[in-house]
Every structure is written in structure tokens, then in C-alpha cells.
Enzyme design. Structure first.
Site, PDB file in Angstrom:
ATOM      1  N   GLU A  36      38.888  -4.129  31.232  1.00 60.67           N
ATOM      2  CA  GLU A  36      37.952  -3.557  30.937  1.00 60.67           C
ATOM      3  C   GLU A  36      37.229  -2.806  32.079  1.00 60.67           C
ATOM      4  OE1 GLU A  36      34.633  -3.112  27.070  1.00 60.67           O
ATOM      5  OE2 GLU A  36      35.501  -5.255  27.741  1.00 60.67           O
ATOM      6  N   TYR A 107      44.865  -5.981  28.362  1.00 55.26           N
ATOM      7  CA  TYR A 107      43.901  -5.850  27.654  1.00 55.26           C
ATOM      8  C   TYR A 107      44.052  -5.363  26.198  1.00 55.26           C
ATOM      9  CZ  TYR A 107      39.104  -4.260  26.298  1.00 55.26           C
ATOM     10  OH  TYR A 107      37.624  -4.072  25.578  1.00 55.26           O
ATOM     11  N   ASP A 150      42.481 -10.285  28.652  1.00 59.23           N
ATOM     12  CA  ASP A 150      41.744 -10.577  27.646  1.00 59.23           C
ATOM     13  C   ASP A 150      42.809 -10.277  26.428  1.00 59.23           C
ATOM     14  OD1 ASP A 150      40.145 -10.553  25.389  1.00 59.23           O
ATOM     15  OD2 ASP A 150      38.453  -8.793  26.448  1.00 59.23           O
ATOM     16  N   HIS A 253      32.502 -12.225  29.692  1.00 60.64           N
ATOM     17  CA  HIS A 253      33.508 -13.180  29.972  1.00 60.64           C
ATOM     18  C   HIS A 253      33.418 -14.051  31.018  1.00 60.64           C
ATOM     19  CE1 HIS A 253      36.191 -11.188  26.715  1.00 60.64           C
ATOM     20  NE2 HIS A 253      35.350 -10.207  26.918  1.00 60.64           N
TER      21      HIS A 253
END
Length: 262
Positions: A36, A107, A150, A253
Site C-alpha cells: 500500500e 497486497y 498484507d 499495520h
């Protein structure tokens, strides 16, 4: 030579450039995989990272959303970037280290708020993305590989703060967990974090919506470090740096790390 690898959804690498720099100074992983990034590749502040001892980078970027990057002290070369499910998103980058190990940085789509692909296009995209990952690993079985990122799914009951309450919440629904398991099985991936920390609640994400995230501790383990079975036995020292979530203007996170003796 052992090397330490970290994965971190940074939620804008330019907005949190100084946090990345602090993390690199304080923890010094050999390889850092970011998700991200929310930045075109040419706008990633790689000069500061290079000055800190990370001259090597491979990345895929987009303006304002998505984006993945691998920063490294160690020489590496790009080893592919897949647009799974043909979404047109920058969600994957792979790099090969000099020892031949391939690092995949993913991601996975978050999936929106409604766990129904008919009512929510984003949820369908998430399931399609995981299916495409599964099919890719079936077609080309990975070896000497590490998968991090992620993945936007907390698969185990102790990967969420309340299993029963989250069964109908995106990131912990049975259909997502099953899709993740199928993808994991296709590549014969070993969950390194849970290999090292087999029991107990463990989280890597806490919502911005919680005014006191630390005390409430309503977390989920969305960020993962996996490895193929041929090198999983070389992994150790897995950890989640929970305190980083408490830094000023943080990502939601926390970084997840593991060391490999390879």
C-alpha cells in the site's frame, strides 16, 4: 548467511517516509517488503533509503493507492510482477536474491465491507485474486521461495480478537479463509510466523477507528510471512513489532519479521 526479512503495510510510503527510515535505522532488516505504497515508482523516496544502506529496490506503483516495493541491503533482481485476476492493480512484485531465493511481496485486495460478491464487487475481486494466485502456484510450483505481505485475511481463530463476532466480517469469513487455504496448499507454503509462534492470540493490524487501539486490542493478523517447505526449516525468530503501531501518525499495520539461515 542469515538474513532478516520484514513485511509492512505502510499506508503511503511518502506520507510515512520518516517512519520507514526510523524502522530501517532501529531494526535494520536485510530486506523490507512494503505494501500500500500509494505512489508511482519514481516518486518513492528511495534516496533516503539508499543512504540508510538500502540501495536496491524493485517496485510496482500506482498514484494514490495500492503499490508494492522491496527494499534491500542485499543485491537482488526483479523476478516478475503478476496482475492476478486482471484487475490492473499494482499488487505483486517478486525479487530474486543472490542466493537464489525468490521473495514474493503481495497486497491482496481488502474486499470492502460486505462479504457477498453479488452485493459487493470488491469482495468478488478479492476471491478472484486469491483464486488466480492459487492457479498460478498450481501451474508453477514454487521452490526456495518466500511469500510475504498484507494478505488481508486472518485465517485462524487466534488471529482475531473474537472469532465468533468476526465470522461475518470481511477478512475472517469462512469463504475467505478457505480461498486462502487453497492458495497456500497450491504452493505448499508454510506459515512461518505460526511455525515459530504456534499458539496464542497474535495480531498485526488494529483499526484507526479504535481511539485506544492498544488497550482495546481488537486486532487481526492480516500480515504474513510464508516460505516453501524446502526452506521453511531455516526460518526462525519470527515477531510482530506491535510497538510500531504506536508511533506518531502510524500505519494501522505493524511490521512482521523473520530470519532465515540460508
Amino acid at each position: 548467511m542469515p538474513f532478516t526479512l520484514a513485511t509492512w503495510n505502510i499506508n503511503s510510503v511518502r506520507l510515512r517516509e520518516d517512519l520507514v527510515a526510523r524502522f530501517l535505522r532501529e531494526e535494520g532488516p536485510d530486506v523490507l517488503c512494503l505494501q500500500e505504497c500509494k505512489s508511482p515508482v519514481d516518486k518513492i523516496p528511495r534516496d533516503q533509503f539508499a543512504d540508510l544502506g538500502y540501495p536496491h529496490m524493485v517496485a510496482r506503483g500506482q498514484k494514490g493507492y495500492n503499490g508494492v516495493a522491496i527494499l534491500s541491503k542485499l543485491p537482488l533482481e526483479e523476478a516478475g510482477a503478476e496482475d492476478h485476476a486482471d484487475l490492473g492493480h499494482a499488487r505483486h512484485i517478486a525479487a530474486r536474491l543472490e542466493n537464489g531465493v525468490v521473495v514474493h511481496n503481495f497486497y491482496v485486495p481488502a474486499g470492502g465491507d460486505i462479504p457477498d460478491r453479488e452485493a459487493n464487487v470488491k469482495f468478488g475481486q478479492k476471491l478472484d485474486y486469491l483464486t488466480a494466485m492459487r492457479d498460478a502456484f498450481h501451474a508453477d510450483r514454487p521452490a526456495r521461495s518466500i511469500l510475504v505481505g498484507d494478505l488481508n485475511i486472518a485465517p485462524r481463530e487466534d488471529d482475531v480478537w473474537d472469532h465468533r463476532k468476526l465470522l461475518k466480517i470481511v477478512s475472517h469469513t469462512p469463504v475467505e479463509v478457505e480461498h486462502l487455504a487453497q492458495m497456500q496448499d497450491a504452493g505448499a507454503w508454510v506459515d512461518i510466523t505460526r511455525q515459530d509462534i504456534p499458539t496464542g492470540n497474535l495480531y498485526s493490524w488494529w483499526s484507526y477507528r479504535s481511539p485506544d487501539w492498544d488497550a482495546a486490542d481488537k486486532g487481526r493478523r492480516l500480515d504474513h510471512v510464508w516460505a516453501t517447505g524446502d526452506i521453511a526449516g531455516a526460518a526462525h525468530s519470527s515477531r510482530v513489532l506491535r510497538h510500531v503501531r504506536g508511533w506518531e501518525k502510524p500505519s494501522d499495520h505493524a511490521p512482521v519479521l523473520a530470519t532465515f539461515d540460508l
